[in-house]
Design a protein around this motif. Structure first.
Motif, PDB file in Angstrom:
ATOM      1  N   ALA A  44       0.825  -1.218   0.000  1.00  0.00           N
ATOM      2  CA  ALA A  44       0.000   0.000   0.000  1.00  0.00           C
ATOM      3  C   ALA A  44       0.855   1.262   0.000  1.00  0.00           C
ATOM      4  O   ALA A  44       0.481   2.258  -0.608  1.00  0.00           O
ATOM      5  N   LEU A  45       2.007   1.225   0.671  1.00  0.00           N
ATOM      6  CA  LEU A  45       2.744   2.475   0.866  1.00  0.00           C
ATOM      7  C   LEU A  45       4.037   2.586   0.062  1.00  0.00           C
ATOM      8  O   LEU A  45       4.442   3.677  -0.298  1.00  0.00           O
ATOM      9  N   TYR A  46       4.726   1.446  -0.174  1.00  0.00           N
ATOM     10  CA  TYR A  46       6.032   1.602  -0.844  1.00  0.00           C
ATOM     11  C   TYR A  46       6.418   0.401  -1.711  1.00  0.00           C
ATOM     12  O   TYR A  46       7.511  -0.141  -1.587  1.00  0.00           O
ATOM     13  N   PRO A  47       5.516  -0.003  -2.617  1.00  0.00           N
ATOM     14  CA  PRO A  47       5.786  -1.226  -3.402  1.00  0.00           C
ATOM     15  C   PRO A  47       7.085  -1.166  -4.210  1.00  0.00           C
ATOM     16  O   PRO A  47       7.720  -2.192  -4.418  1.00  0.00           O
ATOM     17  N   GLU A  48       7.492   0.021  -4.645  1.00  0.00           N
ATOM     18  CA  GLU A  48       8.651   0.132  -5.544  1.00  0.00           C
ATOM     19  C   GLU A  48       9.946   0.455  -4.810  1.00  0.00           C
ATOM     20  O   GLU A  48      10.959   0.736  -5.432  1.00  0.00           O
ATOM     21  N   LYS A  49       9.916   0.451  -3.466  1.00  0.00           N
ATOM     22  CA  LYS A  49      11.146   0.767  -2.729  1.00  0.00           C
ATOM     23  C   LYS A  49      11.916  -0.509  -2.425  1.00  0.00           C
ATOM     24  O   LYS A  49      11.307  -1.544  -2.153  1.00  0.00           O
ATOM     25  N   TYR A  50      13.243  -0.387  -2.436  1.00  0.00           N
ATOM     26  CA  TYR A  50      14.063  -1.528  -2.017  1.00  0.00           C
ATOM     27  C   TYR A  50      14.130  -1.581  -0.506  1.00  0.00           C
ATOM     28  O   TYR A  50      14.233  -0.556   0.175  1.00  0.00           O
ATOM     29  N   ILE A  51      14.107  -2.805   0.025  1.00  0.00           N
ATOM     30  CA  ILE A  51      14.307  -3.052   1.457  1.00  0.00           C
ATOM     31  C   ILE A  51      15.650  -3.781   1.565  1.00  0.00           C
ATOM     32  O   ILE A  51      15.926  -4.692   0.783  1.00  0.00           O
ATOM     33  N   TYR A  52      16.473  -3.381   2.514  1.00  0.00           N
ATOM     34  CA  TYR A  52      17.825  -3.944   2.630  1.00  0.00           C
ATOM     35  C   TYR A  52      18.025  -4.749   3.909  1.00  0.00           C
ATOM     36  O   TYR A  52      19.078  -5.345   4.088  1.00  0.00           O
ATOM     37  N   ASP A  53      17.020  -4.738   4.803  1.00  0.00           N
ATOM     38  CA  ASP A  53      17.261  -5.364   6.113  1.00  0.00           C
ATOM     39  C   ASP A  53      16.303  -6.514   6.396  1.00  0.00           C
ATOM     40  O   ASP A  53      15.821  -6.671   7.509  1.00  0.00           O
ATOM     41  N   VAL A  54      16.041  -7.317   5.363  1.00  0.00           N
ATOM     42  CA  VAL A  54      15.283  -8.557   5.590  1.00  0.00           C
ATOM     43  C   VAL A  54      16.281  -9.710   5.451  1.00  0.00           C
ATOM     44  O   VAL A  54      16.995  -9.792   4.442  1.00  0.00           O
ATOM     45  N   ALA A  55      16.330 -10.562   6.469  1.00  0.00           N
ATOM     46  CA  ALA A  55      17.314 -11.649   6.479  1.00  0.00           C
ATOM     47  C   ALA A  55      17.226 -12.469   5.190  1.00  0.00           C
ATOM     48  O   ALA A  55      16.128 -12.825   4.750  1.00  0.00           O
ATOM     49  N   GLY A  56      18.367 -12.744   4.594  1.00  0.00           N
ATOM     50  CA  GLY A  56      18.406 -13.596   3.410  1.00  0.00           C
ATOM     51  C   GLY A  56      18.278 -12.846   2.103  1.00  0.00           C
ATOM     52  O   GLY A  56      18.467 -13.429   1.033  1.00  0.00           O
ATOM     53  N   TYR A  57      17.930 -11.567   2.152  1.00  0.00           N
ATOM     54  CA  TYR A  57      17.826 -10.763   0.926  1.00  0.00           C
ATOM     55  C   TYR A  57      18.799  -9.583   1.010  1.00  0.00           C
ATOM     56  O   TYR A  57      18.568  -8.656   1.793  1.00  0.00           O
ATOM     57  N   PRO A  58      19.871  -9.557   0.212  1.00  0.00           N
ATOM     58  CA  PRO A  58      20.732  -8.361   0.224  1.00  0.00           C
ATOM     59  C   PRO A  58      19.930  -7.100  -0.121  1.00  0.00           C
ATOM     60  O   PRO A  58      20.136  -6.047   0.442  1.00  0.00           O
ATOM     61  N   LYS A  59      19.013  -7.236  -1.075  1.00  0.00           N
ATOM     62  CA  LYS A  59      18.030  -6.166  -1.295  1.00  0.00           C
ATOM     63  C   LYS A  59      16.822  -6.787  -1.988  1.00  0.00           C
ATOM     64  O   LYS A  59      16.951  -7.759  -2.728  1.00  0.00           O
TER      65      LYS A  59
END
Ligand SMILES: Cc1cc2nc3c(=O)[nH]c(=O)nc-3n(C[C@H](O)[C@H](O)[C@H](O)COP(=O)(O)OP(=O)(O)OC[C@H]3O[C@@H](n4cnc5c(N)ncnc54)[C@H](O)[C@@H]3O)c2cc1C
Length: 341
Positions: A44-59
């Motif tokens: 709903a708020l940020y579908p196109e933003k990268y997230i960097y702090d989820v375990a197992g995903y560099p981004k």
């Protein structure tokens, strides 16, 4: 009516991971969300933003993380009710409850008239139920569903239509980029000169055939039963323009509110639900996890929500079936989920 083992209110990242875990524990699971899509704030708020702090995903893009969580959650085939906001809750005693089931269950009511029965509740309601922000103009409510939309569920709806998109965030810009292949024409207006959307997407929009007008706002919507046109105005010069359009897509963001859940009798601290280390609330059978909870040291992050979801569901399992342990064992030792690819 079917009594669910667990009803998860809120299909954001915490609720989705909880639904997976509940499926893995063999629980008959129900997910309810006020929005017409799963994914919570990510979608709903940020579908196109990268997230960097989820375990197992560099981004990872928020929308891609949401999709992976949805795929994982749906493997055990939970019931999913979207566009439905939970309002009231009643507690019922049932002395004739089946073997191994609690003698107490909950009835949940929604704003669209549905009723759900469940032995346990997990509140993963984040910052509250999202509702699209609306235009404060007289005729808007009259045209909702008759040319005015807040979400796109089926792009083909706009095939060969003249479309006005209103907004300057990720949703407005993305729909401008993705719908121009379907629509006959698209005009996009935004009340500011600068867009809030992802920089790359804004570049793509400006390179597309979409007619962009800033700083413009809607003054009036016209039509008989359906939208036929709109008057827009430049908020600097007050110059007006009339556009003939068939559809208006309002992407003005969301407002969030915990609403009537505040009145259920839960212990709240500054609007957040107080929980124990087992993610129990003060009301037996009601658990909470994710952004809506508070305890000493609480961090409102996706990563912490995942851990809390696992803790909440496994303790709910032991609550509804005292012969079960809270510790689930290792998933790597188990049968793969039925829907696993
Ligand atoms: C712009 C932005 C960037 C962010 N970036 C990061 C980041 O990089 N890393 C990070 O860890 N976190 C980030 N966050 C925070 C992160 O998104 C939240 O911590 C996370 O979404 C919380 O998940 P949740 O499942 O607890 O709640 P939510 O995602 O808020 O989901 C709650 C869901 O519950 C539903 N709901 C609420 N009330 C009801 C009701 N009564 N009935 C039915 N449904 C209801 C809502 O519609 C919603 O879908 C960011 C947040 C924002 C806004």
């Amino acid at each position: 009516m079917n009594r669910f083992d667990i009803t998860i209110i809120g299909g954001g990242p915490t609720g989705l991971f909880a639904a997976f875990y509940a499926g893995m524990r063999g629980m008959n699971t129900n997910i309810i969300d006020a929005l017409p899509q799963l994914g919570g704030q990510l979608m709903a708020l940020y579908p196109e933003k990268y997230i960097y702090d989820v375990a197992g995903y560099p981004k990872v893009l928020a929308k891609d993380l949401a999709q992976s969580l949805i795929d994982q959650a749906l493997q055990y085939d939970p019931s999913v009710h979207l566009g439905s906001k939970i309002t009231d809750m009643q507690i019922r005693n049932d002395e004739k409850a089946g073997e191994g089931k609690p003698s107490r269950y909950f009835i949940l009511n929604t704003d669209d008239g549905q009723t759900h029965k469940t032995y346990s509740i997990l509140l993963t309601i984040g910052i509250g139920a999202f509702a699209p922000r609306k235009l404060k103009l007289d005729d808007v409510a009259r045209f909702e569903g008759k040319g005015i939309d807040y979400f796109v569920q089926d792009k083909s709806k706009f095939k060969n239509k003249r479309l006005l998109i209103v907004g300057g965030g990720d949703s407005a810009v993305d729909w401008g980029i993705h719908l121009h292949e379907f629509a006959e024409s698209i005009t996009l207006i935004h009340r500011r000169d600068r867009f809030r959307a992802h920089e790359e997407s804004v570049k793509q929009l400006f390179n597309s055939p979409v007619d962009i007008k800033v700083p413009f706002e809607v003054k009036a919507v016209h039509g008989n039963s359906n939208v036929e046109g709109v008057t827009i105005y430049n908020n600097q010069t007050n110059d007006e323009e009339h556009l003939e359009v068939d559809n208006i897509l309002l992407n003005l963001g969301f407002v969030a509110d915990i609403g009537k859940i505040k009145e259920w009798g839960l212990n709240l601290i500054k609007g957040d639900i107080e929980v124990t280390s087992k993610m129990e609330t003060n009301m037996p059978g009601i658990y909470a996890a994710g952004d809506v909870t508070t305890y000493p040291g609480k961090l409102k992050l996706i990563a912490t929500g995942f851990g809390e979801a696992a803790t909440a569901v496994n303790n709910a399992k032991a609550y509804i079936d005292p012969s079960s342990k809270a510790f689930p064992g290792h998933s790597s030792d188990m049968e793969p989920p039925p829907g696993s690819k």
